[in-house]
Design a protein around this motif. Structure first.
Motif, short mmCIF file in Angstrom:
data_model
loop_
_atom_site.label_atom_id
_atom_site.label_comp_id
_atom_site.label_asym_id
_atom_site.label_seq_id
_atom_site.Cartn_x
_atom_site.Cartn_y
_atom_site.Cartn_z
N SER A 149 2.20 -4.66 -35.49
CA SER A 149 1.62 -3.25 -35.73
C SER A 149 3.01 -2.27 -35.21
CB SER A 149 0.75 -2.82 -34.72
OG SER A 149 -0.43 -3.76 -35.09
N PHE A 150 3.92 -3.01 -34.43
CA PHE A 150 5.15 -2.52 -34.04
C PHE A 150 6.55 -2.70 -34.90
CE2 PHE A 150 2.23 -2.86 -30.36
CZ PHE A 150 1.78 -1.76 -30.09
N GLY A 151 6.02 -3.67 -35.92
CA GLY A 151 7.45 -3.93 -36.64
C GLY A 151 8.21 -5.15 -36.06
N LEU A 152 7.55 -5.84 -35.13
CA LEU A 152 8.22 -6.82 -34.23
C LEU A 152 7.54 -8.29 -34.84
CD1 LEU A 152 8.02 -5.39 -30.68
CD2 LEU A 152 10.03 -5.45 -32.46
N LEU A 153 8.45 -9.18 -35.32
CA LEU A 153 7.77 -10.48 -36.11
C LEU A 153 8.24 -11.61 -34.96
CD1 LEU A 153 9.00 -10.27 -39.81
CD2 LEU A 153 6.81 -9.54 -38.73
N MET A 154 7.13 -12.48 -34.69
CA MET A 154 7.23 -13.46 -33.62
C MET A 154 7.06 -14.99 -34.30
SD MET A 154 5.21 -11.58 -30.62
CE MET A 154 5.78 -12.55 -29.47
N PRO A 155 7.73 -15.92 -33.49
CA PRO A 155 7.50 -17.27 -33.91
C PRO A 155 5.88 -17.65 -34.15
CG PRO A 155 9.24 -17.15 -32.21
CD PRO A 155 8.58 -15.71 -32.39
N ARG A 156 5.63 -18.50 -34.91
CA ARG A 156 4.43 -18.94 -35.10
C ARG A 156 3.57 -19.61 -34.01
NH1 ARG A 156 -0.07 -19.67 -34.53
NH2 ARG A 156 -1.42 -20.88 -35.78
#
Length: 322
Positions: free
Chosen positions: A207-214
């Motif tokens: 939602s904040f544009g931050l992509l995280m590992p799975r």
């Protein structure tokens, strides 16, 4: 490009594989999920051509071919890099019903989905028979009969929980985003049209544009953010000062699980997490074991994996993302 919410599978099959306890909630071939507008690289195809081996931004697995559409890289890049976009900020939002086009009608969009907006001067007065004035008009990826990518205009009600651009990254929004999932059933690897602990955290931060590992282990061991790490010999009491200094939104990692810190209530630290099991020691010292099987708010310190081992015993990292 992904055109509808879909699954990532270990092997190209819908066959469910269970553990020795035959736990129906844990399909060991279910890896993760993907959502409309996400781009993937296709590396291979199954013999029956029904599955594609894809590299997503945070995973490699098999996806149903019918949920993906092909286009050249420049077209996909141009679509994804548009500056004027909408982000889904509710747990789930649907496009408007369209009686004449199933590819546009009531398409589910999960938290964190990003879709470019149609330029205002190009928005028609009527779209699919409906006046567009009370809707956001987005560019929705769809698939034609040949499997090619076709971008179509779709409507999302202006009353829907969405945002123009990413949300501001602050403590209030972190809590609000987490609570939007409260009560949703636990879904291992995004099964059951839900999500698991890392999917829950990942969608909040998208939602904040931050992509995280799975996976939680990948998140917990990664160097991004400010990390407070503990080795397996660190006593629980030695971790308490760090726990007492946590900030809202901090991520707490134990092997195979992640929780998000909410704050204290009467001096007790509370977390929100998408969790399957529930265990704690009762007043008489006996161990209580049951299930939550959904997004839940719990105190942190009473949670236990067994009568002898608490969650705090197993915490190996507390991560703060600035």
């Amino acid at each position: 490009m992904v055109v509808k919410r879909t699954a990532l599978r270990t092997f190209p099959t819908w066959d469910r594989v269970l553990n020795s306890g035959l736990d129906q909630d844990l399909d060991r071939f279910q890896e993760s999920g993907m959502f409309p507008g996400e781009a993937v690289a296709v590396l291979h195809q199954s013999a029956d051509k029904k599955w594609l081996l894809v590299r997503a931004y945070n995973y490699l697995a098999w996806a149903p071919a019918e949920d993906l559409a092909f286009a050249d890289a420049d077209k996909i890049k141009a679509y994804r890099e548009q500056d004027n976009f909408l982000v889904v900020t509710d747990a789930k939002v649907n496009t408007a019903y369209v009686p004449s086009d199933e590819s546009l009608s009531e398409v589910q969009l999960d938290m964190g989905v990003r879709l470019p907006l149609v330029d205002n001067e190009q928005v028609p007065y009527l779209l699919n028979g409906q006046n567009s004035y009370a809707s956001h008009v987005v560019q929705l990826p769809t698939r034609d009969e040949q499997g090619k990518l076709v971008i179509k205009a779709a409507m999302i009600s202006k009353t829907a929980d969405v945002n123009l651009g990413y949300l501001d990254y602050n403590e209030q929004n972190l809590i609000k985003q987490g609570f939007k999932f409260l009560g949703e059933r636990y879904g291992w690897g995004h099964d059951y049209n839900g999500r698991d602990c890392t999917g829950f955290v990942g969608e909040i931060y998208k939602s904040f544009g931050l992509l995280m590992p799975r996976n939680s282990g990948q998140q917990g061991s990664s160097e991004y953010g400010q990390n407070s790490r503990f080795d397996k010999n660190t006593a629980a009491d030695a971790k308490l000062p760090t726990v007492k200094n946590m900030a809202i939104g901090d991520l707490i990692y134990i092997p195979g699980h992640v929780m998000m810190y909410l704050g204290e209530h009467h001096g007790e630290p509370y977390v929100i997490h998408d969790v399957k099991g529930l265990g704690y020691n009762k007043g008489d010292g006996s161990f209580y074991s049951s299930a939550l099987n959904g997004v839940s708010v719990t105190p942190l310190l009473p949670l236990r994996l067994s009568q002898e081992t608490s969650y705090l015993d197993r915490v190996y990292n507390i991560k703060r993302i600035r």
